[in-house]
Design a protein around this motif. Structure first.
Motif, PDB file in Angstrom:
ATOM      1  N   ILE A  29       0.847  -1.195   0.000  1.00  0.00           N
ATOM      2  CA  ILE A  29       0.000   0.000   0.000  1.00  0.00           C
ATOM      3  C   ILE A  29       0.882   1.243   0.000  1.00  0.00           C
ATOM      4  N   GLY A  30       0.809   1.986  -1.073  1.00  0.00           N
ATOM      5  CA  GLY A  30       1.616   3.194  -1.219  1.00  0.00           C
ATOM      6  C   GLY A  30       2.792   2.964  -2.145  1.00  0.00           C
ATOM      7  N   LEU A  31       2.837   3.739  -3.239  1.00  0.00           N
ATOM      8  CA  LEU A  31       3.934   3.620  -4.208  1.00  0.00           C
ATOM      9  C   LEU A  31       4.724   4.917  -4.272  1.00  0.00           C
ATOM     10  N   GLY A  32       5.048   5.456  -3.080  1.00  0.00           N
ATOM     11  CA  GLY A  32       5.935   6.609  -2.982  1.00  0.00           C
ATOM     12  C   GLY A  32       7.376   6.122  -2.880  1.00  0.00           C
ATOM     13  N   GLY A  33       8.211   6.910  -2.200  1.00  0.00           N
ATOM     14  CA  GLY A  33       9.624   6.556  -2.082  1.00  0.00           C
ATOM     15  C   GLY A  33       9.853   5.212  -1.410  1.00  0.00           C
ATOM     16  N   ALA A  38      10.746  -0.770  -1.922  1.00  0.00           N
ATOM     17  CA  ALA A  38      10.319  -2.103  -1.470  1.00  0.00           C
ATOM     18  C   ALA A  38       9.927  -2.965  -2.666  1.00  0.00           C
ATOM     19  N   ALA A  39       9.139  -2.398  -3.580  1.00  0.00           N
ATOM     20  CA  ALA A  39       8.603  -3.181  -4.696  1.00  0.00           C
ATOM     21  C   ALA A  39       9.710  -3.757  -5.560  1.00  0.00           C
ATOM     22  N   SER A  45      13.436 -10.280  -6.259  1.00  0.00           N
ATOM     23  CA  SER A  45      13.688 -11.479  -5.458  1.00  0.00           C
ATOM     24  C   SER A  45      12.702 -12.591  -5.748  1.00  0.00           C
ATOM     25  N   GLY A  46      11.719 -12.318  -6.619  1.00  0.00           N
ATOM     26  CA  GLY A  46      10.846 -13.403  -7.070  1.00  0.00           C
ATOM     27  C   GLY A  46       9.581 -13.593  -6.265  1.00  0.00           C
ATOM     28  N   ILE A  47       9.119 -12.535  -5.589  1.00  0.00           N
ATOM     29  CA  ILE A  47       7.851 -12.691  -4.859  1.00  0.00           C
ATOM     30  C   ILE A  47       6.789 -13.186  -5.848  1.00  0.00           C
ATOM     31  N   GLY A  48       5.954 -14.125  -5.412  1.00  0.00           N
ATOM     32  CA  GLY A  48       5.050 -14.775  -6.356  1.00  0.00           C
ATOM     33  C   GLY A  48       4.010 -13.836  -6.930  1.00  0.00           C
ATOM     34  N   LYS A  49       3.401 -13.063  -6.045  1.00  0.00           N
ATOM     35  CA  LYS A  49       2.318 -12.183  -6.467  1.00  0.00           C
ATOM     36  C   LYS A  49       2.414 -10.902  -5.666  1.00  0.00           C
ATOM     37  N   LEU A  50       2.269  -9.768  -6.341  1.00  0.00           N
ATOM     38  CA  LEU A  50       2.355  -8.471  -5.676  1.00  0.00           C
ATOM     39  C   LEU A  50       1.165  -7.631  -6.120  1.00  0.00           C
ATOM     40  N   THR A  51       0.379  -7.165  -5.139  1.00  0.00           N
ATOM     41  CA  THR A  51      -0.718  -6.253  -5.467  1.00  0.00           C
ATOM     42  C   THR A  51      -0.304  -4.844  -5.066  1.00  0.00           C
ATOM     43  N   LEU A  52      -0.224  -3.969  -6.062  1.00  0.00           N
ATOM     44  CA  LEU A  52       0.210  -2.583  -5.862  1.00  0.00           C
ATOM     45  C   LEU A  52      -1.014  -1.703  -5.660  1.00  0.00           C
ATOM     46  N   CYS A  53      -1.027  -0.938  -4.586  1.00  0.00           N
ATOM     47  CA  CYS A  53      -2.187  -0.093  -4.287  1.00  0.00           C
ATOM     48  C   CYS A  53      -1.761   1.365  -4.178  1.00  0.00           C
ATOM     49  N   ASP A 115      -0.624 -13.012   1.977  1.00  0.00           N
ATOM     50  CA  ASP A 115       0.109 -13.578   3.108  1.00  0.00           C
ATOM     51  C   ASP A 115       0.616 -12.485   4.038  1.00  0.00           C
ATOM     52  N   LEU A 116       0.876 -11.316   3.477  1.00  0.00           N
ATOM     53  CA  LEU A 116       1.462 -10.216   4.244  1.00  0.00           C
ATOM     54  C   LEU A 116       1.058  -8.905   3.578  1.00  0.00           C
ATOM     55  N   VAL A 117       0.881  -7.885   4.415  1.00  0.00           N
ATOM     56  CA  VAL A 117       0.585  -6.539   3.916  1.00  0.00           C
ATOM     57  C   VAL A 117       1.768  -5.645   4.282  1.00  0.00           C
ATOM     58  N   ILE A 118       2.158  -4.761   3.367  1.00  0.00           N
ATOM     59  CA  ILE A 118       3.141  -3.726   3.702  1.00  0.00           C
ATOM     60  C   ILE A 118       2.436  -2.383   3.594  1.00  0.00           C
ATOM     61  N   ASP A 119       2.441  -1.631   4.679  1.00  0.00           N
ATOM     62  CA  ASP A 119       1.896  -0.282   4.607  1.00  0.00           C
ATOM     63  C   ASP A 119       3.036   0.704   4.440  1.00  0.00           C
ATOM     64  N   ALA A 120       3.136   1.258   3.253  1.00  0.00           N
ATOM     65  CA  ALA A 120       4.145   2.270   2.944  1.00  0.00           C
ATOM     66  C   ALA A 120       3.438   3.560   2.547  1.00  0.00           C
ATOM     67  N   SER A 121       2.235   3.752   3.088  1.00  0.00           N
ATOM     68  CA  SER A 121       1.466   4.956   2.771  1.00  0.00           C
ATOM     69  C   SER A 121       1.990   6.121   3.599  1.00  0.00           C
ATOM     70  N   ASP A 122       1.553   7.325   3.244  1.00  0.00           N
ATOM     71  CA  ASP A 122       1.980   8.493   4.021  1.00  0.00           C
ATOM     72  C   ASP A 122       0.767   9.083   4.715  1.00  0.00           C
ATOM     73  N   ASN A 123      -0.183   8.225   5.009  1.00  0.00           N
ATOM     74  CA  ASN A 123      -1.492   8.689   5.410  1.00  0.00           C
ATOM     75  C   ASN A 123      -1.930   7.968   6.681  1.00  0.00           C
ATOM     76  N   TYR A 124      -2.190   8.754   7.716  1.00  0.00           N
ATOM     77  CA  TYR A 124      -2.496   8.176   9.020  1.00  0.00           C
ATOM     78  C   TYR A 124      -3.813   7.393   9.007  1.00  0.00           C
TER      79      TYR A 124
END
Ligand SMILES: [Zn+2]
Length: 239
Positions: A29-33, A38-39, A45-53, A115-124
């Protein structure tokens, strides 16, 4: 596996861990810096599936640190520009894009399959929604943030008993984060913290245990500090 041959001699990864990475679905979540850095490591590295938000479009001021975008991408959706570059980086990763603001409904639809979420947003507000929905679904997530010359990183495990949530760690924080462009962000700091988020996510995917706690990065003095965190009694979110 030739592509990932540098991972195979590593203790804790090997071909078994790499296969797990190749079988893992991550929501980013978040495609900033942070998200850009991260992406690219997740995909290379071969992550199987990536959902970009991300709902945003590329602007000129993004280009100093959002390394997936080019001059010619200005005005494009970040999800589209990022997908083009990442898919070219590794055609084996299945990349899906959600080009809208992530709220409860979108998270409830997406997270169960991940399997896992990454929050890289800039929004509280987004961050609190990630916390709420990951708690509800017992979904592990990586929280990454950066500002000025500082970064913060933690892996939260609501899938395990007695683990703290975001609110336990941060308490009743104010309703708005200082925004990065306003407060400033040093470009490499976003890259370092974003790559660190990928490191945590890939370790988790490979079946290793990333270090617990809240990790604070002070780039000015080149210092990482780890604070012990624990479940807070009376937490408004998880108690
Ligand atoms: Zn809590």
């Amino acid at each position: 596996m030739l592509r990932y041959s540098a991972h195979l001699p590593l203790q804790g990864i090997g071909s078994g861990g790499q296969q797990k990475i190749c079988d893992t679905h991550i929501a980013l979540i978040g495609l900033g810096g942070l998200g850009c850095a991260a992406a690219q490591y997740l995909v290379s590295s071969g992550i199987g599936k990536l959902t970009l938000c991300d709902f945003d479009t590329v602007t000129e001021s993004n280009l100093s640190r959002q390394v997936l975008y080019r001059q010619s991408d200005i005005g494009r959706l970040k999800t589209e520009a990022a997908t083009d570059l990442l898919q070219n980086l590794n055609p084996d990763t299945e990349i899906r894009a959600i080009s809208q603001r992530m709220a409860d409904d979108e998270m409830r639809a997406l997270f169960p399959a991940c399997d896992l979420v990454i929050d890289a947003s800039d929004n509280y507000g987004t961050r609190l929604a990630v916390n709420r929905n990951c708690l509800e679904l017992a979904k592990p997530w990586v929280m990454a943030s950066c500002i000025r010359m500082e970064g913060q990183l933690t892996l939260l495990r609501p899938d395990q008993p007695d683990q703290p949530c975001y609110r336990c760690v941060y308490g009743e924080a104010p309703d708005t984060l200082e925004d990065c462009p306003g407060a400033g962000i040093f470009a490499p700091v976003a890259g370092i913290v974003g790559a660190s988020a990928a490191h945590f996510a890939l370790c988790f995917a490979a079946g290793m245990e990333p270090p617990r706690g809240l990790h604070l990065f002070d780039a000015m003095n080149w210092h990482w500090q780890t604070l012990k965190v624990s479940k807070r009694e009376g937490c408004s979110e998880c108690a």
